[in-house]
Design a protein around this motif. Structure first.
Motif, PDB file in Angstrom:
ATOM      1  N   LEU A 136       0.815  -1.226   0.000  1.00 13.57           N
ATOM      2  CA  LEU A 136       0.000   0.000   0.000  1.00 13.57           C
ATOM      3  C   LEU A 136       0.848   1.275   0.000  1.00 13.57           C
ATOM      4  CD1 LEU A 136      -2.799  -1.077   2.502  1.00 13.57           C
ATOM      5  CD2 LEU A 136      -2.995  -0.833   0.013  1.00 13.57           C
ATOM      6  N   GLY A 137       2.076   1.197   0.455  1.00 17.96           N
ATOM      7  CA  GLY A 137       2.925   2.389   0.487  1.00 17.96           C
ATOM      8  C   GLY A 137       2.289   3.515   1.285  1.00 17.96           C
ATOM      9  N   ALA A 138       2.188   4.708   0.670  1.00 21.16           N
ATOM     10  CA  ALA A 138       1.620   5.869   1.369  1.00 21.16           C
ATOM     11  C   ALA A 138       0.106   5.954   1.202  1.00 21.16           C
ATOM     12  CB  ALA A 138       2.264   7.149   0.848  1.00 21.16           C
ATOM     13  N   LYS A 139      -0.455   4.970   0.502  1.00 19.79           N
ATOM     14  CA  LYS A 139      -1.883   5.042   0.162  1.00 19.79           C
ATOM     15  C   LYS A 139      -2.803   5.263   1.376  1.00 19.79           C
ATOM     16  CE  LYS A 139      -4.436   3.057  -3.591  1.00 19.79           C
ATOM     17  NZ  LYS A 139      -5.741   2.855  -3.565  1.00 19.79           N
ATOM     18  N   PRO A 140      -2.588   4.558   2.484  1.00 13.83           N
ATOM     19  CA  PRO A 140      -3.536   4.725   3.599  1.00 13.83           C
ATOM     20  C   PRO A 140      -3.659   6.162   4.109  1.00 13.83           C
ATOM     21  CG  PRO A 140      -2.190   2.763   3.947  1.00 13.83           C
ATOM     22  CD  PRO A 140      -1.606   3.487   2.766  1.00 13.83           C
TER      23      PRO A 140
END
Ligand SMILES: [Zn+2]
Length: 702
Positions: A136-140
């Motif tokens: 997810l990386g920085a998505k959240p």
């Protein structure tokens, strides 16, 4: 690592030890039937022992350096593990409790046996899902960043402030919370505090020595790196980081120092909403409070009016772009522990490695265990106490507490510097003490907290909102005297002035503090001093300002107050002379309450031991031959047991940081400062007056 809570007052309690906040969540592998553990524990940590002859350094002279004598070999043989910044006997026990808790969480995650187990098992599993977090990386955190980005008017900041504050419990300019009114502890009122910083204390922004300047440069580099991870160009990120440091520095300068915050009078300013609005005309308080369903509240306590004014100056002088950078930083920083590996690592590199000297990241299973305990402690704790807190432990503790209460009553009755009128008031306060032992009578209800097995950041945000709503719902409601401020497996204890109660979680009622199989001398030197410490908090420089019902009240005659202040001044000056690192001494005013609690605690625990021995010498001295056991008298065993509680090592960085932020002295000085102020120590070890542990200018409050 927040300076103080934006939401509420700092008078939440006087702990036995400082517990640094959990920083980082973690993950695991695919959620098949069972949780795989990339870095799982290899073996069960050993159970600490109560009285450890092997820890002693018998080549040292107990009268010259009692810490070296009781802990010398322990210190030599127990280097700091690479995933820690401090390592002592407290940590040994806490690590073991954490390991046992982990076993429970893992089995709840793999095969839950009840809906509650399913809930905390899922919370833990979501945290352990590293693969998902990495994917997810920085998505959240993107939705949050977008919301900040769309802000077009500084005057419309309030709703966004609410959102940031509710999700990350900080990271915005203002917050409100509900807590006891310090002048009428039966009332729950709205309060606002100070905060908005990232570094551990306002001093980090203000002090101008080379070390502080270098740390600020490193901080700016860290903030820049995080912005880059979030997708910004290095040039834009550097500009954003400068804005963050400038705004936080302004907030730091407008904040009260920790020592000042210790005075209840200085943090009590009841204001109408209109008055608060006047203090900060550029922030819409009515919008802010309405967004949190506090539309009709007439007044609130503003603990730090200077901070409120300072925020307004920032809103006035900074442009919208800089303010958005500041908020963007706090969203990224708040989410970082729950994002992908690069965020977690960069966060570790600055906060754990640079600031505190930690060599390696704490394994994810440890971080996730702690995080789950913090979020769902009274769910996890229900099963934990069944296994690790036998019913007789509670009964034994009650007996010990009674013995300490009798000793404290006698101490108050006989103390020379206090007149009869004040003594009568002090006794009233002591008689009103309440105690909580082990775990709550009524467990908290978590049914309204939604937990999703594949949503780590979402779980922490929902948890924050759940806690916020729970706190806010207390407004105007009666105070719940049975509520706990620590989870059952916690290795710590606390006194809460506004409740006038002492609290001992199950986690600490084990060796090296308490052991059913050992002589009373050792238990009184361990858990006995802990109980005495918490009781004395009711009468330290802060506690002495509160009456029996938990209200701030002056129950002192002027002459006795003067005597008391002279005695606490003696301690403050003494502890300010203790060095923890080159050029860094303890702050005797910051640590005054804890030092007073240690010094009084050991006296009353010692008196309680004497009473126990006098009453039933045969039982109390079972295992002794010619008045000795393992070559030591009961009195010597008492002091060694006390000294060994505090055996420990810590990194230099951590020592420096805690000297600025921790109201507790370091273990070494907790031992030496306490015994050198207590003449019975010198007598027990045959010291001569004038030796370091038996000085002529000892300080005594209680
Ligand atoms: Zn304490």
């Amino acid at each position: 690592m927040r300076l103080t809570s934006l939401r509420a007052l700092p008078a939440l309690g006087c702990f036995l030890v400082f517990s640094s906040t959990f920083g980082h969540a973690q993950t695991l592998t695919p959620m098949s039937a069972s949780i795989a553990l990339p870095d799982g524990p290899t073996k069960e940590p050993k159970r600490p022992t109560s009285f450890d002859l092997g820890s002693l350094d018998k080549t040292a002279d107990p009268c010259a350096d009692f810490y070296q004598y009781s802990c010398g070999n322990w210190v030599k043989n127990n280097p700091i593990p690479s995933d820690q910044v401090r390592w002592g006997r407290f940590n040994e026990l806490a690590e073991r409790n954490n390991y046992l808790l982990y076993q429970e969480l893992k089995s709840a995650a793999d095969a839950p046996k009840s809906p509650l187990q399913k809930k905390y098992g899922d919370y833990f599993a979501a945290c352990m899902n590293v693969d998902l977090a990495d994917k997810l990386g920085a998505k959240p955190v993107e939705a949050e960043l977008k919301a900040i980005d769309t802000l077009t008017d500084k005057k419309q900041l309030a709703p966004l402030n609410v959102e940031l504050e509710e999700k990350f419990a900080g990271g915005a300019f203002f917050g409100v919370g509900v807590g006891q009114d310090q002048v009428d502890s039966t009332k729950q009122i709205l309060q606002t505090g100070q905060g908005g910083l990232t570094l551990p204390d306002r001093d980090y922004y203000i002090t101008d020595d080379a070390r502080s300047k270098k740390l600020r440069d490193q901080y700016v580099a860290h903030v820049t790196a995080m912005f880059v991870l979030a997708g910004d160009t290095p040039e834009a990120a550097a500009k954003e980081a400068d804005d963050v440091l400038r705004i936080e520095t302004a907030l730091a300068k407008g904040s009260m120092a920790r020592v000042e915050m210790r005075d209840p009078a200085k943090r009590y300013h009841i204001m109408t909403i209109a008055q608060v609005q006047e203090l900060s005309p550029d922030f819409n308080w009515s919008q802010f409070l309405t967004a949190q369903k506090f539309g009709s509240v007439p007044t609130l306590n503003v603990s730090s009016p200077g901070y409120v004014k300072t925020v307004n100056t920032v809103l006035e002088t900074e442009d919208l772009t800089a303010i958005k950078h500041y908020m963007r930083w706090h969203a990224i920083h708040g989410a970082a522990p729950y994002l992908s590996k690069p965020f977690v690592e960069e966060n570790f590199n600055f906060f754990n490695a640079t600031l505190a000297g930690q060599k390696e990241q704490t394994p994810r299973w440890k971080r996730c265990t702690r995080m789950t305990d913090q979020a769902l402690g009274e769910a996890v704790g229900q099963d934990w106490v069944k296994q690790y807190f036998p019913p007789d432990a509670k009964a034994n503790m009650e007996k010990l507490v009674s013995a300490l209460e009798r000793a404290m009553a006698e101490d108050i009755r006989t103390i020379g510097w206090m007149g009869d009128d004040t003594k009568a008031e002090a006794k009233k306060k002591l008689d009103a003490f309440r105690q909580k032992i082990g775990y709550p009578e009524n467990w908290r209800d978590y049914s309204k907290l939604a937990v999703k097995r594949e949503d780590l950041l979402g779980n922490t945000e929902r948890n924050q909102i759940f806690e916020r709503d729970r706190n806010h719902s207390k407004l105007g409601q009666p105070v719940d005297e049975k509520e706990w401020g620590m989870t059952p497996p916690t290795v710590n204890a606390y006194y809460q002035p506004s409740m006038n109660d002492i609290n001992f979680p199950a986690g600490i009622l084990q060796p090296p503090f308490y052991d059913n199989a050992i002589d009373p001398a050792v238990n009184f030197g361990g858990i006995g001093v802990v109980i005495g410490h918490e009781m004395t908090h009711g009468f330290d420089d802060q506690g002495a300002k509160y009456g029996p019902t938990g209200n701030v009240k002056d129950w002192w005659t002027p002459a006795d107050k003067k005597n008391f202040n002279e005695r606490t001044d003696c301690e403050a000056a003494e502890y300010s002379g203790f060095k923890v690192a080159e050029g860094q001494n303890l702050n005797g005013k910051l640590t005054l309450g804890e030092n007073t609690a240690d010094n009084g605690g050991i006296r009353i625990a010692f008196a309680a031991l004497q009473e126990t021995i006098a009453k039933s010498p045969k039982t109390a001295l079972a295992g002794y031959t010619d008045g000795k056991r393992d070559g030591f008298t009961a009195e010597q065993r008492f002091f060694i047991s006390f000294g060994q509680i505090w055996c420990g090592n810590q990194t230099e960085q951590s020592a420096r940081m805690l000297a600025k932020t921790d109201p507790h002295s370091t273990g070494e000085w907790r031992v030496k400062g306490t015994v050198q102020n207590f003449e019975e120590f010198g007598k027990a070890f045959g010291c001569k007056v004038g030796q370091p542990m038996m000085p002529t200018n000892a300080c005594r409050v209680w």
